[in-house]
Design an enzyme around this catalytic site. Structure first.
Site, mmCIF file in Angstrom:
data_model
loop_
_atom_site.group_PDB
_atom_site.id
_atom_site.type_symbol
_atom_site.label_atom_id
_atom_site.label_comp_id
_atom_site.label_asym_id
_atom_site.label_seq_id
_atom_site.Cartn_x
_atom_site.Cartn_y
_atom_site.Cartn_z
ATOM 1 N N GLY A 243 -51.936 -16.881 75.934
ATOM 2 C CA GLY A 243 -52.513 -18.027 76.187
ATOM 3 C C GLY A 243 -53.425 -18.176 75.822
ATOM 4 O O GLY A 243 -53.556 -19.507 76.338
ATOM 5 N N ASN B 157 -50.805 -13.787 69.350
ATOM 6 C CA ASN B 157 -50.582 -12.955 68.960
ATOM 7 C C ASN B 157 -49.269 -12.473 69.309
ATOM 8 O O ASN B 157 -49.240 -11.085 69.293
ATOM 9 C CB ASN B 157 -51.419 -11.338 68.987
ATOM 10 N N GLU B 158 -47.983 -12.880 70.056
ATOM 11 C CA GLU B 158 -47.519 -12.284 70.794
ATOM 12 C C GLU B 158 -45.877 -11.314 70.194
ATOM 13 O O GLU B 158 -45.873 -10.254 70.915
ATOM 14 C CB GLU B 158 -46.337 -13.509 71.366
ATOM 15 N N LEU C 255 -51.559 -15.533 78.731
ATOM 16 C CA LEU C 255 -50.755 -14.741 80.720
ATOM 17 C C LEU C 255 -50.103 -13.227 80.897
ATOM 18 O O LEU C 255 -50.422 -12.081 79.571
ATOM 19 C CB LEU C 255 -49.090 -15.093 80.260
#
Lengths: 302, 302, 302
Positions: B153, B177-178, B108
């Site tokens: 994303g 890995n957010e 993202l």
């Protein structure tokens, strides 16, 4: 494969007996003081907490001789200690380990289930639920430093952690071995096991009441890492720093996303689960099984 | 085990930074013409589709410099391209790959989440949902030819495929890995991950925001196959012929049987999921985190 | 990995054809008398049961030449035999094996699906459901002694067991290969597969209709143990004694805890599932596929 290995190994009743939870052996050992920076130390009789404010990490030693069996008294103290740490904003991580030799926790105290009134059995079961709810839903990072055997309720406790490190000692074992004793792991024990090792391994494991050696446990994912026995706690502290590098808020929401459906299942049927346990455990046939089991234990002791 | 390896490896923030999605480097590279029989070619600015009518297979090259970040514009073009192929009865298989060096997709676009109005954030999030819904529920066979890193994303996009082939280059990594950035993968990212690697690996992976090397990713099942970097696309084409040997109708119903419950979960709460994202991402604390992150990126660039 | 291996191996249609269920080859073989203590023996035409009252273990030989295809007649006899054993309090364990060479069971009998009235198709499907419900929910310990190939419905039957032992013969294979024939495994086949090998392996397996060699099947957990062909039954008997060491009551409740949600799903939509099957299988396009398939089989035979 796991079954074959486990069957070869030590899942017989006699092996189970050597760990179980009825207070028969060993004196209390002196508590090692591994944390040099500890500033805050509260010692209750069955649980000792060392909280290092500089790191935000607490180490909780279970020290209820001889085998850290989960009695109502133990569970009450344990839950109060966890609750205190949970409320303390400075505490971000909790390591659970044992101060008793050779055992992490031997699981539910059979004496709480034998010859007790239904009311007392219900009170006990609520405490078991409470332990699971507090640990599995904790906002803290929880790491189990499994420095001994961990059957049944002891295994459940370890399963609630975010990470499990076990002593690489083939004499220790871990598993939900309830069926071996003629009793049944309730649905939320099962759910926690399925979430950890998957449906099929959980099925085999629970139907047969398998106890796994450390290397078998690693293989099916029941524990995450094996280290030499004297490095269990230090490794837990090292791994904890990796976990604490993740922003708390993001990690906590993520943990909740993973575990909430499982927690909600028990929350929405907590009273029914208590009734179910009480009516099962107070049956004549089950009480008879427990009596036979206890007599067998006495003979072994003699 | 995966954790230990990943922790050793490259899940630190600095490693994350090297792939992230804010358009800082590399010019566009020329697009290789690998398909000799291509008859139909539509080139949009951010996505280039090569559709071979004789085989029924389309290859979609993501070519949004420098790192194929998923901006609203990119997602809009991407979804229109997928939709066109989905409507084309002659198109049975889709291979997704990257035309940018070293990266599949960096995920993202952070610029879509920083300093934007709630309306714009909502529009962006709907486009992310749309991408996932189109890919995860596609009737086409979709294979990801992952020829570079694929965090967040980008990993989600790969997870929606039927099969994942990754370049066996240890400098690349892949994962959700957010949490490393202080943000949270929503429930449908999580569900897709659980469906692919199982509950426990997903839990570890998401809580710690782990990025896996190709060999680690293969080990936990996050990708299906590793090949040398220059064989990623040719292997994808070979594997595609195996998939297309299965009657479409039976395969499509089977795919739907496997994935419909997960898709229905988002479909039934799509608007709430948008609101949830918007209220989270527009918080002062989260905006502050993103600003700090962007400033850190600028410093690295300078 | 499993895919690559399986694709190399023998998941092509021609391989499927060699096992399928239309009664084309081999005479009946004489039934080995492996159990010396058998006291009770009922021989129906398609199923032969040897029940040893001293051990509480029954061995059921499928003997419907040439390939134990699951016809309505076979399923009816099979279910009656299982039901009888289930009602017999002395019978605690059931081993299912084949008396036909090279095949455990070739799965659903295609002749029951081709050119039949909707009523007859519905009756057949109810019998398939009945088999699954009886086996997957059985109170007995069920072990599959898989001494030959076991595609489609044969694989389903094996999946319902508590434990699966397969002959380590690379010429045999096992899997839910329905899509290879243009048909679709219904949701409860899928659920049983997911419960056994996990979501992702099931997805790959079902979409591609993969048939696995014994070693591949062991690797993904589709079977639990491989032994030389002549030791399949004796090993099953040995493993059975381990299972019977667990108190029945506790094991049965545990099994039910694991499997009830999956069973309830079919129970609550059984009639709809029949309608779904009937409307699918009686479609012109599907009937045409089956006719082509049968004609291909005839040619191979000639």
């Amino acid at each position: 494969m796991a079954l074959r290995a486990a069957l070869r190994h030590k899942c017989g009743l006699s092996a189970v007996l050597t760990q179980l939870a009825v207070g028969t052996s060993h004196g209390r050992v002196s508590m090692p003081l591994l944390l040099s920076q500890q500033r805050n130390r509260s010692t209750a009789s069955r649980v000792s907490v060392h909280f290092d404010q500089s790191t935000g990490v607490a180490v909780m030693y279970m020290q209820s001789p001889p085998v850290n069996s989960l009695s109502l008294d133990f569970l009450t103290e344990f839950c109060i200690s966890v609750e205190k740490l949970e409320m303390d904003k400075g505490c971000r991580g909790l390591i659970i380990t044992s101060n008793q030799p050779k055992v992490f926790s031997a699981g539910l105290d059979i004496m709480e289930m034998y010859g007790k009134t239904p009311e007392r059995c219900g009170e006990f079961w609520k405490a078991v639920q409470e332990m699971w709810l507090k640990l599995y839903g904790s906002n803290m990072v929880i790491i189990s430093a499994i420095n001994g055997s961990s059957p049944a309720g002891g295994c459940l406790m370890a399963l609630t952690s975010d990470y499990r490190i076990m002593a690489d000692n083939p004499r220790y074992n871990i598993g939900l071995n309830e069926t071996q004793l003629g009793i049944v792991a309730p649905f939320w024990f099962k759910d926690t096991m399925v979430n950890t090792v998957g449906h099929r391994s959980a099925e085999l494991s629970l139907e047969l009441g398998l106890l796994y050696s450390p290397s078998e446990a690693l293989k099916i994912g029941l524990v995450d890492q094996l280290v030499p026995e004297d490095q269990v706690l230090t490794t837990a502290l090292q791994i904890m720093t990796k976990w604490l590098a993740i922003p708390d808020h993001a990690r906590q929401i993520t943990k909740s996303t993973m575990r909430k459906p499982t927690i909600d299942k028990l929350m929405s049927s907590r009273e029914a689960d208590v009734q179910n346990f009480v009516s099962f455990i107070t049956r004549d046939s089950i009480q008879k099984s427990l009596r036979m089991y206890l007599e067998m234990l006495k003979k072994r002791k003699a």
